[in-house]
Enzyme design. Structure first.
Site, PDB file in Angstrom:
ATOM      1  N   GLN A 304     -47.390  41.411 -91.167  1.00 51.63           N
ATOM      2  CA  GLN A 304     -47.723  42.737 -91.103  1.00 51.63           C
ATOM      3  C   GLN A 304     -47.590  43.528 -92.315  1.00 51.63           C
ATOM      4  O   GLN A 304     -46.703  43.382 -93.101  1.00 51.63           O
ATOM      5  CB  GLN A 304     -47.211  43.324 -89.894  1.00 51.63           C
ATOM      6  CG  GLN A 304     -47.548  42.711 -88.660  1.00 51.63           C
ATOM      7  CD  GLN A 304     -47.013  41.485 -88.287  1.00 51.63           C
ATOM      8  OE1 GLN A 304     -46.239  40.985 -88.613  1.00 51.63           O
ATOM      9  NE2 GLN A 304     -47.810  40.694 -87.244  1.00 51.63           N
ATOM     10  N   GLN A 351     -51.855  33.109 -87.873  1.00 51.45           N
ATOM     11  CA  GLN A 351     -52.216  32.890 -86.467  1.00 51.45           C
ATOM     12  C   GLN A 351     -53.071  34.053 -85.957  1.00 51.45           C
ATOM     13  O   GLN A 351     -53.944  33.853 -85.257  1.00 51.45           O
ATOM     14  CB  GLN A 351     -50.627  33.130 -85.673  1.00 51.45           C
ATOM     15  CG  GLN A 351     -49.789  32.175 -85.858  1.00 51.45           C
ATOM     16  CD  GLN A 351     -48.386  32.506 -85.500  1.00 51.45           C
ATOM     17  OE1 GLN A 351     -48.162  33.752 -85.590  1.00 51.45           O
ATOM     18  NE2 GLN A 351     -47.540  31.487 -85.297  1.00 51.45           N
ATOM     19  N   TRP A 579     -43.780  49.560 -85.291  1.00 48.66           N
ATOM     20  CA  TRP A 579     -43.040  48.630 -84.899  1.00 48.66           C
ATOM     21  C   TRP A 579     -41.880  49.075 -84.435  1.00 48.66           C
ATOM     22  O   TRP A 579     -41.050  49.731 -85.122  1.00 48.66           O
ATOM     23  CB  TRP A 579     -43.011  47.898 -86.080  1.00 48.66           C
ATOM     24  CG  TRP A 579     -42.015  46.438 -86.179  1.00 48.66           C
ATOM     25  CD1 TRP A 579     -42.229  45.250 -85.396  1.00 48.66           C
ATOM     26  CD2 TRP A 579     -41.091  46.107 -86.695  1.00 48.66           C
ATOM     27  NE1 TRP A 579     -41.351  44.470 -85.648  1.00 48.66           N
ATOM     28  CE2 TRP A 579     -40.390  44.961 -86.468  1.00 48.66           C
ATOM     29  CE3 TRP A 579     -40.248  46.860 -87.837  1.00 48.66           C
ATOM     30  CZ2 TRP A 579     -39.289  44.364 -87.160  1.00 48.66           C
ATOM     31  CZ3 TRP A 579     -38.945  46.358 -88.456  1.00 48.66           C
ATOM     32  CH2 TRP A 579     -38.687  44.995 -87.917  1.00 48.66           C
ATOM     33  N   ARG A 580     -41.408  48.657 -83.116  1.00 54.75           N
ATOM     34  CA  ARG A 580     -40.024  48.854 -82.697  1.00 54.75           C
ATOM     35  C   ARG A 580     -39.420  47.523 -83.272  1.00 54.75           C
ATOM     36  O   ARG A 580     -39.942  46.629 -82.503  1.00 54.75           O
ATOM     37  CB  ARG A 580     -39.997  49.130 -81.276  1.00 54.75           C
ATOM     38  CG  ARG A 580     -38.692  49.214 -80.511  1.00 54.75           C
ATOM     39  CD  ARG A 580     -38.678  49.392 -79.123  1.00 54.75           C
ATOM     40  NE  ARG A 580     -37.110  49.116 -78.646  1.00 54.75           N
ATOM     41  CZ  ARG A 580     -36.758  48.021 -78.426  1.00 54.75           C
ATOM     42  NH1 ARG A 580     -37.816  46.923 -78.000  1.00 54.75           N
ATOM     43  NH2 ARG A 580     -35.388  47.881 -77.987  1.00 54.75           N
ATOM     44  N   ALA A 581     -38.420  47.776 -83.811  1.00 54.50           N
ATOM     45  CA  ALA A 581     -37.791  46.500 -84.652  1.00 54.50           C
ATOM     46  C   ALA A 581     -37.173  45.762 -83.763  1.00 54.50           C
ATOM     47  O   ALA A 581     -36.368  45.951 -82.721  1.00 54.50           O
ATOM     48  CB  ALA A 581     -36.877  47.160 -85.665  1.00 54.50           C
ATOM     49  N   GLU A 614     -46.189  46.834 -81.798  1.00 55.27           N
ATOM     50  CA  GLU A 614     -45.182  45.575 -81.378  1.00 55.27           C
ATOM     51  C   GLU A 614     -44.227  46.315 -80.918  1.00 55.27           C
ATOM     52  O   GLU A 614     -43.366  47.019 -81.392  1.00 55.27           O
ATOM     53  CB  GLU A 614     -44.960  44.667 -82.431  1.00 55.27           C
ATOM     54  CG  GLU A 614     -46.264  43.966 -83.558  1.00 55.27           C
ATOM     55  CD  GLU A 614     -45.801  42.922 -83.867  1.00 55.27           C
ATOM     56  OE1 GLU A 614     -46.100  41.627 -83.713  1.00 55.27           O
ATOM     57  OE2 GLU A 614     -45.115  43.414 -84.940  1.00 55.27           O
ATOM     58  N   GLU A 636     -46.970  42.055 -80.221  1.00 53.96           N
ATOM     59  CA  GLU A 636     -46.050  41.285 -79.375  1.00 53.96           C
ATOM     60  C   GLU A 636     -45.221  42.239 -78.533  1.00 53.96           C
ATOM     61  O   GLU A 636     -45.062  43.438 -78.875  1.00 53.96           O
ATOM     62  CB  GLU A 636     -44.985  40.636 -80.593  1.00 53.96           C
ATOM     63  CG  GLU A 636     -45.579  39.482 -81.246  1.00 53.96           C
ATOM     64  CD  GLU A 636     -44.540  38.985 -82.029  1.00 53.96           C
ATOM     65  OE1 GLU A 636     -44.740  37.663 -82.779  1.00 53.96           O
ATOM     66  OE2 GLU A 636     -43.237  39.409 -82.336  1.00 53.96           O
TER      67      GLU A 636
END
Length: 741
Positions: A304, A351, A579-581, A614, A636
Site C-alpha cells: 500500500q 494478491q 489505515w488504522r495500524a 483497512e 483488511e
C-alpha cells in the site's frame, strides 16, 4: 472479449439546492452594482478575521454555520434563525486595532445593525453608528480595538434571518506577504541531480538513504524523508533501491525527458523481523521518468501507499519480490497510473493490484483481485478465473500535479486537465495548466498552521516539502482551484484534537502527496472536503484527492473517529490508503489507537479509483451519497478484535467493510476484496464484508472475501450471499461473487 465500459454521467446543471441557490440569485439581482466593487482593503490585505473562530446567536441550520462567514469563501454563508435580534462575532486571537469592516450580505440583510468590539467577549463597545445594510458588499470605516468583533443586528430587512456570505475585519496595518520564488529551496531532504552529475555521486546518495534503513527496527515509522529529483537528460547506470518515505522523480515535462539506465528497485528482504515478504513495502513512490532496466526487467514489489505514476518502463516490469518462488515472497496491493510499459507486466505473488489509464505490452498473472480501467493492453475481463476485472475506460480522471523545471531553469507545477471516459496515458502533450512556483508557498517542517493559513489567505497554493508538520489549528483551503501538494511523504499531525485539513465546498481544489497521522488527542476527522448538507454541482471542475494517506497509530498512538469525510459532490478520490495500524513505532491495540471509520462519503456523484481502507473498528467505508462509483477496493478487517461481544454491529456480528446506506438508490463497485485475519481471537466472525441495499441500481461486480491463513470467519460476501471463508477448499481460498444483484 470486449471489456465492459463504465461510463460517467453528464454534468448535472439543475441539481436542487433549496433556498441557498434562490438566495444567491436574489443577492445577485439586488446587489449587482455593489458586488462589482471590491473594497480596497480586501484587495490589498488579508483580513484579520479569516479562518478565525466564529460564533453566532443562532444558525438557520447546520448548513449555514458562523464559520462560513469568515472562511474567505464568498460561496458559503452564515444565516440566523428568522428573529430579531441576532449577532455574529469573530475571535481574532488577540487584541487588534480595527480600521475597517467589510460585510458581504446575502439578500437577507440587516436594516439596522452596529459593529462592536470586546476584549473579553462579554463587555462590548460600539464602534459604528446604527447602520442600514444592503444586499451585496458593504464597507465600513471604523476606529477601535478588541480581540472580539461583532455584527449586532437589531432589525431584519426581510422575513428571513440575517445572512452574511463574508464578515471581514481589517486592521490598521497589513500582514507582510510571505516570500515566494521560481527557484525555491526545497530543504535538506531533497537532492537534485543533473545529467552532468557523476553516476557514482548519485549511487552513493541513494545507497546511503537506503542502507540506513536496511533491517532497521525503526525505519518503517521513522522521521527520515528522502526525495531524489532528476533534471531532464540521460543518466548512466544508477541502481536505486527505494526505501520508506523515499521518492524518485523526474523533472521533465514528460517522462521520457528523464532516462535512468539501471533500476528503480523495490524488493523484499529489508524489513527487520520480517525479511521474507514485501507486504509491508509502504510509503515510497516513483514518478515522471523513464527507465531502461538492467537485464530487461524493473522490479517494483510494493504494497500500500506506494504509487507509480507517469513512468515509462522501456522493458518489462515485475511487481513481485525476488523470493516469491520460495513460498514466502508475498506482496499485497499497489497502484499504477498514467504509465507505459513496453514489455510484459508480471504480477507474480501480488494478491491484488489496480492499474489505471496506462498502456502495457501484456499482463501476466493474478492471485485474487486484479483491476484495470482505461488500460490499453489489459487482459480481458474474466473474474474470477483468472481474477481480472477490466473496464475499457475510467469515468472521470484528472492526473496528479507534478513538479518540473522549464528551459530557463525555473520550477513550475503542471496540473493536468480533466478527462472523461479516459484510456491510456496522458503524455506526451497532456492538456492542463502550468503554474510557476512563485504562486506557491513552499512549506517546510516547523511551519505553523497559522503561517500556512496565512499563505492560503495571501492567495498562494501550497507545496509541502518532506518532513513532519505539527498542526495546532486546522489548515483551511477556501479558494477555488487551489493546489495543495507535497513531495516525499510530508506528514501532517494535528494536536489537541483539531482537524488537520479542511477543504471548502468550492470548485477544483487539488490535494495530493500528503500523509496524515492522527494525534494522541482524538480528532473527530483528520480531513474533510466540502460542507455537510450542501450539494453544489462541481461536475465541470471537481475537487480531487490523489496519493493521500491516513494513519491512526504509527509513530504515535493516534486516535481519530473518522479519517476522511467527503461532503462535496463530484469529488475524485484517486488512490488513498486509510489505515488504522495493526503495528507501529508506538504500541497499537483495540483500546490504544482507536478509529471508527476510514471514509465517509456524503457527496453525490463521487468517484473512487484505488480505494484502500483497512482495520477500522466499525464500518470502514460508509457511502451515503447517490450515484457513487468505486473502481478497486482493498480492505483488511481489524486484526485485534478482542472478542465477539466487543464487536457487534447494527445488523449482527461485526461491521461490514463497505457499507452503502439504505437510502442510496444508485451505486456501483467494480473489483472489491475484503480479508480477515483475527489473530487476537480467531473465533471472531463478521456476518458480511459488503452491506448494500437490495435495489437494482446498486450494483457490485467482482467482489470477494478471503480468510488469511484461515484465521477468523467472514460469513458472507455481500449481505447474505456468497458463502463463508474459510472456504472448505483450503487455506486462503476466496469466496467470489461475480455480480450482485
Amino acid at each position: 472479449m470486449t471489456p465492459p465500459t463504465l461510463t460517467s454521467p453528464p454534468p448535472h446543471p439543475h441539481r436542487h439546492r433549496g433556498r441557498i441557490a434562490l438566495s444567491a440569485a436574489l443577492a445577485a439581482a439586488l446587489g449587482a452594482t455593489v458586488l462589482s466593487a471590491a473594497s480596497t482593503a480586501s484587495a490589498a490585505e488579508t483580513p484579520l478575521s479569516q479562518g478565525k473562530p466564529a460564533t453566532a446567536s443562532s444558525v438557520e441550520s447546520a448548513a449555514f454555520p458562523a464559520s462560513a462567514a469568515v472562511d474567505g469563501d464568498a460561496g458559503t454563508r452564515w444565516s440566523s434563525t428568522f428573529a430579531d435580534p441576532q449577532w455574529l462575532q469573530v475571535d481574532l486571537g488577540s487584541t487588534q486595532s480595527i480600521s475597517q469592516v467589510v460585510l458581504n450580505w446575502e439578500a437577507a440583510y440587516a436594516s439596522a445593525f452596529t459593529i462592536q468590539t470586546s476584549a473579553n467577549g462579554s463587555t462590548w463597545t460600539t464602534i459604528s453608528p446604527v447602520t442600514a445594510g444592503k444586499a451585496g458588499v458593504q464597507t465600513l470605516a471604523v476606529t477601535g480595538s478588541g480581540r472580539y468583533v461583532r455584527m449586532s443586528g437589531t432589525t431584519r430587512a426581510t422575513p428571513y434571518g440575517y445572512s452574511l456570505w463574508e464578515f471581514q475585519v481589517f486592521g490598521t496595518g497589513t500582514t507582510p506577504a510571505l516570500p515566494t520564488s521560481d527557484t525555491p529551496d526545497f530543504g535538506p531532504n531533497v537532492r537534485i541531480f543533473e545529467p552532468s552529475t557523476p553516476a557514482s555521486t548519485i549511487q552513493t546518495a541513494v545507497d546511503q538513504a537506503f542502507n540506513a534503513q536496511l533491517r532497521s527496527p525503526t525505519a518503517q515509522f521513522g522521521s527520515q524523508r528522502h526525495v531524489f529529483l532528476f533534471k531532464p537528460g540521460s543518466y548512466g547506470r544508477v541502481w536505486a533501491n527505494v526505501g520508506f518515505y523515499t521518492t524518485i522523480a523526474g523533472l521533465g515535462v514528460n517522462p521520457d525527458d528523464v532516462t535512468i539506465n539501471g533500476a528503480v528497485n523495490v524488493d523484499s528482504g529489508w524489513n527487520y523481523g520480517d525479511e521474507k515478504n514485501a507486504t509491508q513495502n509502504f510509503w515510497r513512490s516513483m514518478e515522471n521518468l523513464s527507465i531502461v532496466p538492467e537485464g530487461g526487467t524493473n522490479r517494483w514489489a510494493v504494497s500500500q501507499a506506494a504509487p507509480m505514476r507517469r513512468v515509462h518502463i522501456k522493458g518489462n516490469l515485475t511487481l513481485a519480490p525476488s523470493n516469491q518462488d520460495n513460498g514466502q515472497g508475498y506482496s499485497s496491493g499497489g497502484y499504477l497510473a498514467d504509465s507505459v510499459v513496453d514489455g510484459v507486466v508480471s504480477s507474480g505473488s501480488q494478491q491484488q493490484w489496480y492499474t489505471r489509464d496506462s498502456r502495457i505490452g501484456r499482463w501476466d498473472g493474478g492471485v485474487w483481485n486484479m483491476v484495470y480501467s482505461g488500460v490499453q493492453g489489459a487482459p480481458a475481463n474474466a473474474f474470477p478465473n483468472p481474477p481480472h476485472t477490466t473496464l475499457a475506460t475510467t469515468p472521470v480522471t484528472r492526473e496528479k500535479p507534478y513538479l518540473y523545471v522549464d528551459s530557463a531553469g525555473l520550477y513550475r507545477v503542471f496540473v493536468p486537465g480533466l478527462r472523461r471516459n479516459s484510456a491510456g496515458a496522458t503524455w506526451p502533450n497532456a492538456a492542463g495548466t502550468s503554474i510557476p512556483m512563485r504562486e506557491f508557498y513552499v512549506a517546510k517542517p516547523g511551519d505553523s498552521a497559522a503561517r500556512i493559513n496565512q499563505a492560503l489567505a495571501q492567495g498562494l497554493n501550497l507545496f509541502f516539502t518532506p518532513g513532519t508538520y505539527s498542526l495546532s489549528e486546522t489548515i483551511r483551503v477556501t479558494r477555488a482551484n487551489t493546489v495543495v501538494t507535497g513531495i516525499g511523504f510530508p506528514t501532517l499531525i494535528p494536536t489537541g484534537g483539531v482537524e488537520a485539513l479542511n477543504v471548502a465546498d468550492v470548485d477544483g481544489v487539488k490535494v495530493s502527496g500528503l500523509t496524515f497521522d492522527a494525534g494522541t488527542t482524538n480528532s473527530p476527522t483528520l480531513m474533510s472536503v466540502g460542507r455537510a448538507g450542501v450539494h453544489t454541482d462541481h461536475a465541470a471542475n471537481p475537487i480531487s484527492l490523489q496519493d493521500v494517506f491516513f494513519r491512526i497509530g504509527s509513530s504515535v498512538q493516534g486516535r481519530a473517529t473518522t479519517t476522511l469525510a467527503v461532503h462535496a459532490d463530484d469529488t475524485i478520490i484517486d488512490h488513498i490508503w486509510a489505515w488504522r495500524a495493526d503495528h507501529g513505532g508506538a504500541p497499537t491495540g483495540w483500546t490504544v489507537n482507536t478509529g471508527d471509520t476510514g471514509l465517509i462519503v456524503n457527496g453525490d456523484d463521487v468517484l473512487a479509483t484505488g480505494l484502500f481502507v483497512e482495520h477500522y473498528q466499525k464500518y470502514e467505508v460508509i457511502w451515503n451519497g447517490n450515484r457513487g462509483k468505486t473502481i478497486f477496493f482493498q480492505n483488511e478487517k481489524p486484526y485485534d478484535v478482542p472478542n465477539q461481544a466487543a464487536w457487534i454491529g447494527p445488523r449482527g456480528n461485526g461491521y461490514a467493510a463497505y457499507k452503502v446506506a439504505d437510502s442510496v438508490t444508485d451505486h456501483e463497485l467494480w473489483g472489491g476484496g475484503s480479508y480477515c485475519y483475527f489473530n487476537v481471537n480467531p473465533s471472531v466472525r463478521v456476518d458480511r464484508a459488503f452491506e448494500v441495499p437490495n435495489r437494482s441500481g446498486v450494483r457490485l461486480r467482482s467482489v470477494l472475501t478471503v480468510s488469511l491463513g484461515d484465521v477468523g470467519t467472514i460469513a458472507n460476501v455481500v449481505n447474505d450471499t456468497g458463502g463463508a471463508v474459510p472456504n472448505p477448499a483450503g487455506n486462503t481460498t476466496p469466496r467470489n461473487v461475480v455480480a450482485y444483484p
